[in-house]
Scaffold this motif. Structure first.
Motif, PDB file in Angstrom:
ATOM      1  N   ASP A  56      45.743  80.274  33.813  1.00 66.65           N
ATOM      2  CA  ASP A  56      45.628  79.730  32.451  1.00 66.65           C
ATOM      3  C   ASP A  56      45.014  78.336  32.432  1.00 66.65           C
ATOM      4  N   GLY A  57      44.141  78.061  33.400  1.00 65.68           N
ATOM      5  CA  GLY A  57      43.387  76.819  33.400  1.00 65.68           C
ATOM      6  C   GLY A  57      44.058  75.628  34.029  1.00 65.68           C
ATOM      7  N   GLN A  58      45.275  75.786  34.537  1.00 67.85           N
ATOM      8  CA  GLN A  58      45.905  74.618  35.160  1.00 67.85           C
ATOM      9  C   GLN A  58      46.933  75.001  36.209  1.00 67.85           C
ATOM     10  N   MET A  59      47.094  74.100  37.175  1.00 70.21           N
ATOM     11  CA  MET A  59      48.058  74.277  38.263  1.00 70.21           C
ATOM     12  C   MET A  59      48.494  72.912  38.758  1.00 70.21           C
ATOM     13  N   ARG A  60      49.711  72.869  39.276  1.00 76.28           N
ATOM     14  CA  ARG A  60      50.139  71.666  39.989  1.00 76.28           C
ATOM     15  C   ARG A  60      49.257  71.505  41.221  1.00 76.28           C
ATOM     16  N   MET A  61      48.963  70.274  41.576  1.00 73.93           N
ATOM     17  CA  MET A  61      48.112  70.007  42.734  1.00 73.93           C
ATOM     18  C   MET A  61      48.711  70.596  44.012  1.00 73.93           C
ATOM     19  N   ALA A  62      50.031  70.496  44.176  1.00 70.36           N
ATOM     20  CA  ALA A  62      50.672  71.019  45.386  1.00 70.36           C
ATOM     21  C   ALA A  62      50.497  72.531  45.470  1.00 70.36           C
ATOM     22  N   GLN A  63      50.634  73.232  44.347  1.00 70.78           N
ATOM     23  CA  GLN A  63      50.449  74.686  44.339  1.00 70.78           C
ATOM     24  C   GLN A  63      48.990  75.043  44.613  1.00 70.78           C
ATOM     25  N   LEU A  64      48.078  74.260  44.085  1.00 70.75           N
ATOM     26  CA  LEU A  64      46.653  74.495  44.312  1.00 70.75           C
ATOM     27  C   LEU A  64      46.332  74.366  45.803  1.00 70.75           C
ATOM     28  N   ALA A  65      46.853  73.345  46.439  1.00 69.95           N
ATOM     29  CA  ALA A  65      46.624  73.166  47.880  1.00 69.95           C
ATOM     30  C   ALA A  65      47.191  74.350  48.653  1.00 69.95           C
ATOM     31  N   ASP A  66      48.390  74.791  48.297  1.00 67.13           N
ATOM     32  CA  ASP A  66      49.003  75.934  48.973  1.00 67.13           C
ATOM     33  C   ASP A  66      48.175  77.203  48.762  1.00 67.13           C
ATOM     34  N   ALA A  67      47.709  77.420  47.541  1.00 66.76           N
ATOM     35  CA  ALA A  67      46.944  78.623  47.232  1.00 66.76           C
ATOM     36  C   ALA A  67      45.642  78.687  48.012  1.00 66.76           C
ATOM     37  N   LEU A  68      45.070  77.536  48.314  1.00 69.35           N
ATOM     38  CA  LEU A  68      43.813  77.475  49.063  1.00 69.35           C
ATOM     39  C   LEU A  68      44.036  77.350  50.568  1.00 69.35           C
ATOM     40  N   ALA A  69      45.291  77.177  50.973  1.00 66.91           N
ATOM     41  CA  ALA A  69      45.632  76.939  52.384  1.00 66.91           C
ATOM     42  C   ALA A  69      44.888  75.721  52.931  1.00 66.91           C
ATOM     43  N   HIS A  70      44.784  74.687  52.088  1.00 64.80           N
ATOM     44  CA  HIS A  70      44.177  73.416  52.489  1.00 64.80           C
ATOM     45  C   HIS A  70      45.232  72.329  52.436  1.00 64.80           C
ATOM     46  N   SER A  71      44.993  71.243  53.132  1.00 65.79           N
ATOM     47  CA  SER A  71      45.913  70.115  53.073  1.00 65.79           C
ATOM     48  C   SER A  71      45.881  69.521  51.668  1.00 65.79           C
ATOM     49  N   ARG A  72      46.986  68.932  51.302  1.00 63.55           N
ATOM     50  CA  ARG A  72      47.056  68.305  49.974  1.00 63.55           C
ATOM     51  C   ARG A  72      46.046  67.172  49.860  1.00 63.55           C
ATOM     52  N   SER A  73      45.847  66.435  50.944  1.00 63.34           N
ATOM     53  CA  SER A  73      44.890  65.333  50.877  1.00 63.34           C
ATOM     54  C   SER A  73      43.464  65.847  50.691  1.00 63.34           C
ATOM     55  N   ARG A  74      43.127  66.958  51.340  1.00 56.01           N
ATOM     56  CA  ARG A  74      41.778  67.524  51.175  1.00 56.01           C
ATOM     57  C   ARG A  74      41.563  68.000  49.733  1.00 56.01           C
ATOM     58  N   VAL A  75      42.567  68.664  49.165  1.00 56.46           N
ATOM     59  CA  VAL A  75      42.447  69.134  47.782  1.00 56.46           C
ATOM     60  C   VAL A  75      42.379  67.942  46.826  1.00 56.46           C
ATOM     61  N   THR A  76      43.176  66.913  47.075  1.00 54.02           N
ATOM     62  CA  THR A  76      43.141  65.717  46.225  1.00 54.02           C
ATOM     63  C   THR A  76      41.755  65.098  46.244  1.00 54.02           C
ATOM     64  N   HIS A  77      41.177  64.983  47.431  1.00 57.81           N
ATOM     65  CA  HIS A  77      39.831  64.415  47.564  1.00 57.81           C
ATOM     66  C   HIS A  77      38.802  65.263  46.804  1.00 57.81           C
ATOM     67  N   THR A  78      38.880  66.583  46.960  1.00 62.58           N
ATOM     68  CA  THR A  78      37.929  67.479  46.290  1.00 62.58           C
ATOM     69  C   THR A  78      38.112  67.427  44.781  1.00 62.58           C
ATOM     70  N   VAL A  79      39.352  67.456  44.307  1.00 55.98           N
ATOM     71  CA  VAL A  79      39.611  67.406  42.867  1.00 55.98           C
ATOM     72  C   VAL A  79      39.161  66.066  42.286  1.00 55.98           C
ATOM     73  N   THR A  80      39.297  64.987  43.038  1.00 54.57           N
ATOM     74  CA  THR A  80      38.815  63.684  42.581  1.00 54.57           C
ATOM     75  C   THR A  80      37.307  63.742  42.320  1.00 54.57           C
ATOM     76  N   ARG A  81      36.566  64.354  43.258  1.00 58.05           N
ATOM     77  CA  ARG A  81      35.115  64.525  43.067  1.00 58.05           C
ATOM     78  C   ARG A  81      34.823  65.368  41.829  1.00 58.05           C
ATOM     79  N   MET A  82      35.588  66.455  41.688  1.00 57.77           N
ATOM     80  CA  MET A  82      35.374  67.363  40.550  1.00 57.77           C
ATOM     81  C   MET A  82      35.731  66.682  39.233  1.00 57.77           C
ATOM     82  N   GLU A  83      36.718  65.823  39.263  1.00 55.98           N
ATOM     83  CA  GLU A  83      37.108  65.088  38.057  1.00 55.98           C
ATOM     84  C   GLU A  83      35.986  64.136  37.636  1.00 55.98           C
TER      85      GLU A  83
END
Length: 162
Positions: A56-83
């Protein structure tokens, strides 16, 4: 290295292992290059758009990292770029005010709608259409077993449930 015996791969196992390494490397590189060339996003950024759209267009960052099997820091960095590109927005969770939620923007949804057909065509052309259905299903079962095995040892067990 200890004195334990090593159960070396036989010739066929070695051939299969090398084919997996080479094939997945080339496949992911090609899919990533196609998305970068056509839509100026990486394969990981595309996967983030997909995961958000499925929730539905949104997820907690921690769940997003888990769903992608990536580290939270990597997802945070990528989402920062996307933002910065206007594809997602982050805010505190309305539920508890503590967690951070990533949300798909209209621009992000539009990009996903435009990129999805090209990406799916690439997945078909470079994987799905090259193998008989039963072989593709076998690959899926093997990779599920690998994921289940590795997630079982992972500190964040909820990864496979997403």
């Amino acid at each position: 290295m200890g004195d334990e015996a090593i159960d070396w791969l036989d010739e066929e196992q070695q051939r299969s292992w090398r084919a997996l390494v080479m094939g997945t490397t080339l496949l992911f590189d090609r899919l990533d290059n196609d998305l970068r060339r056509e839509f100026d996003i990486s394969l990981v950024e595309y996967e983030i758009l997909v995961r958000l759209s499925e929730r539905d267009g949104q997820m907690r960052m921690a769940q997003l990292a888990d769903a992608l099997a990536h580290s939270r820091s990597r997802v945070t960095h990528t989402v920062t770029r996307m933002e910065r590109s206007g594809l997602v927005e982050r805010s505190t969770s309305p539920e508890d005010g503590r967690g951070i939620v990533a949300a798909l923007t209209d621009k992000g949804q539009d990009l996903l709608v435009r990129a999805a057909p090209s990406h799916v065509n690439g997945v078909r052309a470079h994987l799905v259409d090259l193998a008989p259905d039963e072989d593709l299903a076998a690959v899926g079962r093997v990779m599920d077993a690998v994921s289940d095995h590795l997630v079982a040892a992972h500190p964040e067990m909820e990864m496979r449930q997403l």
